[in-house]
Design a protein around this motif. Structure first.
Motif, short mmCIF file in Angstrom:
data_model
loop_
_atom_site.label_atom_id
_atom_site.label_comp_id
_atom_site.label_asym_id
_atom_site.label_seq_id
_atom_site.Cartn_x
_atom_site.Cartn_y
_atom_site.Cartn_z
N SER A 41 -17.40 -15.28 6.40
CA SER A 41 -16.13 -15.99 6.11
C SER A 41 -15.50 -15.74 4.89
N PRO A 42 -16.27 -15.72 3.74
CA PRO A 42 -15.94 -15.57 2.33
C PRO A 42 -15.29 -14.31 2.41
N ILE A 43 -15.86 -13.02 2.94
CA ILE A 43 -15.39 -11.74 2.92
C ILE A 43 -14.11 -11.53 3.48
N ILE A 44 -13.86 -12.43 4.82
CA ILE A 44 -12.73 -12.27 5.65
C ILE A 44 -11.62 -12.84 4.67
N VAL A 45 -11.86 -14.00 4.09
CA VAL A 45 -10.75 -14.66 3.46
C VAL A 45 -10.33 -13.87 2.26
N TYR A 46 -11.33 -13.43 1.44
CA TYR A 46 -10.85 -12.63 0.30
C TYR A 46 -10.24 -11.21 0.74
N ALA A 47 -10.76 -10.64 1.61
CA ALA A 47 -10.11 -9.31 2.06
C ALA A 47 -8.61 -9.46 2.72
N THR A 48 -8.38 -10.71 3.19
CA THR A 48 -6.96 -11.00 3.74
C THR A 48 -6.03 -11.30 2.41
N LEU A 49 -6.53 -12.17 1.61
CA LEU A 49 -5.88 -12.33 0.31
C LEU A 49 -5.72 -10.96 -0.37
N ASN A 50 -6.68 -10.27 -0.45
CA ASN A 50 -6.87 -8.98 -1.28
C ASN A 50 -5.67 -8.02 -0.62
N ILE A 51 -5.23 -7.91 0.59
CA ILE A 51 -4.28 -6.99 1.00
C ILE A 51 -3.15 -7.17 0.24
N ALA A 52 -2.60 -8.26 -0.19
CA ALA A 52 -1.57 -8.83 -1.05
C ALA A 52 -1.65 -8.17 -2.27
N GLY A 53 -2.71 -8.12 -2.91
CA GLY A 53 -2.80 -7.74 -4.35
C GLY A 53 -2.92 -6.10 -4.18
N THR A 54 -3.42 -5.62 -2.99
CA THR A 54 -3.39 -4.19 -2.91
C THR A 54 -1.96 -3.65 -2.87
N ILE A 55 -1.02 -4.50 -2.15
CA ILE A 55 0.21 -4.01 -1.94
C ILE A 55 1.09 -4.13 -3.28
N ILE A 56 0.79 -5.01 -4.22
CA ILE A 56 1.44 -5.12 -5.50
C ILE A 56 0.98 -4.02 -6.20
N SER A 57 -0.54 -3.62 -6.30
CA SER A 57 -1.15 -2.53 -6.90
C SER A 57 -0.20 -1.21 -6.79
N GLU A 58 -0.17 -0.96 -5.38
CA GLU A 58 0.72 0.23 -4.90
C GLU A 58 1.94 0.32 -5.46
N ALA A 59 2.52 -0.68 -5.57
CA ALA A 59 3.98 -0.77 -6.12
C ALA A 59 4.16 -0.77 -7.57
N GLY A 60 2.81 -1.02 -8.18
CA GLY A 60 2.66 -1.01 -9.52
C GLY A 60 2.70 0.65 -9.93
N LEU A 61 1.78 1.01 -9.32
CA LEU A 61 1.36 2.58 -9.65
C LEU A 61 2.65 3.51 -9.41
N SER A 62 3.50 3.16 -8.08
CA SER A 62 4.34 4.05 -7.77
C SER A 62 5.52 3.65 -8.73
N PHE A 63 5.66 2.57 -9.21
CA PHE A 63 6.70 2.20 -10.32
C PHE A 63 6.16 2.86 -11.67
N LEU A 64 5.08 3.12 -11.79
CA LEU A 64 4.68 3.72 -13.28
C LEU A 64 4.77 5.38 -12.89
N GLY A 65 4.95 5.84 -11.71
CA GLY A 65 5.14 7.25 -11.15
C GLY A 65 3.97 7.86 -10.93
N LEU A 66 2.81 7.06 -10.68
CA LEU A 66 1.49 7.70 -10.44
C LEU A 66 1.12 7.50 -9.15
N GLY A 67 1.81 6.66 -8.26
CA GLY A 67 1.57 6.52 -6.77
C GLY A 67 2.26 7.70 -6.00
N ILE A 68 3.07 6.98 -4.97
CA ILE A 68 3.88 7.91 -4.07
C ILE A 68 5.20 8.20 -4.79
N GLN A 69 5.24 9.46 -4.65
CA GLN A 69 6.42 10.32 -5.17
C GLN A 69 7.29 10.28 -4.41
N PRO A 70 8.63 10.47 -4.89
CA PRO A 70 10.05 10.71 -4.20
C PRO A 70 10.10 12.14 -3.78
#
Length: 283
Positions: free
Chosen positions: A200-229
């Motif tokens: 139960s706590p793993i499922i809850v944390y993982a569900t919430l963690n996806i949101a943080g991961t999306i922000i992290s990906e956006a942050g890395l791409s914003f800094l030019g270190l993630g997904i490149q144009p």
């Protein structure tokens, strides 16, 4: 039969939670947008048209306008959802899998093994999450797979800590002691008696963690270190839009709204899952 009853009870509690349902609708919408991107996107998201640079929303058939290279923003935002969902789910699964394994080994065995694993986790905790991801991306280079790996690895100590703490409690319960006395193997005890009771706590944390991961990906791409144009991601759309905030604010606005709405959706759904799995909640 008991598992079916628990599943039905969980679904009823979840569906009674209006905010969780709203979050689920957002998640389903974004997910289907990602899957059906080739069908939904009106234009090629990488097609450059220098005669239609920075068009305002609704101009010349471009519903959300165009960016600094004349690329259709609606198409790029739709295709950007693919990156966010793939990275969000992929990095969460990677971090969860490795963190759960390490947490189980550490909590169940204890002793020197526990000390070694937890000191390694402490070393990873010494770095702020985004800084650790930046360091890994600097070493690995850009690309979707590297982003998933970097964010996934940065997530490991959080899962390991949660799992270890739960295992230390559950392994001392009477039912675990009983099956151990009956000669059950460590693998069977972990698989049949520990994992189901710490899920139960793993499922809850993982569900919430996806949101943080999306922000992290956006942050890395914003800094030019993630997904490149020219590959479209919400982070690099936001990055390109920051230079045009005064003249063409729509470039950054729509990608920012996409990130905001998606993150809110996962957070609302995660809160609903937590409430539905909490035995103290009687609503």
């Amino acid at each position: 039969m008991k598992r079916e009853q628990k599943a039905n009870s969980f679904m009823k509690k979840l569906l009674r939670n209006k905010t969780a349902v709203i979050g689920l609708v957002i998640i389903v919408f974004v997910t289907f947008s990602a899957i059906l991107a080739p069908v939904l996107a009106p234009y090629d998201p990488t097609a450059v048209n220098l005669t239609e640079i920075c068009l305002k929303p609704g101009t010349r058939g471009h519903i959300l306008g165009t960016d600094e290279y004349g690329r259709d923003l609606l198409s790029r935002v739709i295709y950007g959802s693919r990156i966010s969902i793939v990275v969000g789910v992929g990095a969460t699964l990677l971090g969860a899998f490795l963190g759960i394994v390490l947490g189980l080994i550490s909590g169940y065995n204890g002793g020197i093994i526990d000390t070694i694993i937890m000191r390694i986790m402490d070393g990873m905790f010494a770095f702020p999450f985004i800084l650790l991801a930046i360091i890994l991306m600097t070493v690995l280079g850009s690309g979707v797979n590297n982003v998933i790996f970097a964010i996934g690895v940065a997530n490991i100590p959080y899962y390991a800590r949660i799992v270890r703490g739960q295992v230390l409690i559950v392994k001392e319960e009477d039912y675990c002691q009983a099956v151990r006395a009956l000669g059950a193997s460590n693998y069977k005890i972990i698989k049949d008696h520990i994992l189901p009771n710490i899920a139960s706590p793993i499922i809850v944390y993982a569900t919430l963690n996806i949101a943080g991961t999306i922000i992290s990906e956006a942050g890395l791409s914003f800094l030019g270190l993630g997904i490149q144009p020219p590959t479209a991601s919400w982070g690099n759309i936001l990055k390109s839009g920051k230079d045009y905030l005064l003249t063409s604010p729509h470039i950054a606005t729509f990608s920012g709204l996409a990130i905001l709405i998606t993150v809110i959706g996962f957070n609302l759904f995660g809160d609903g899952v937590r409430d539905a799995l909490d035995p103290k909640m009687n609503k």
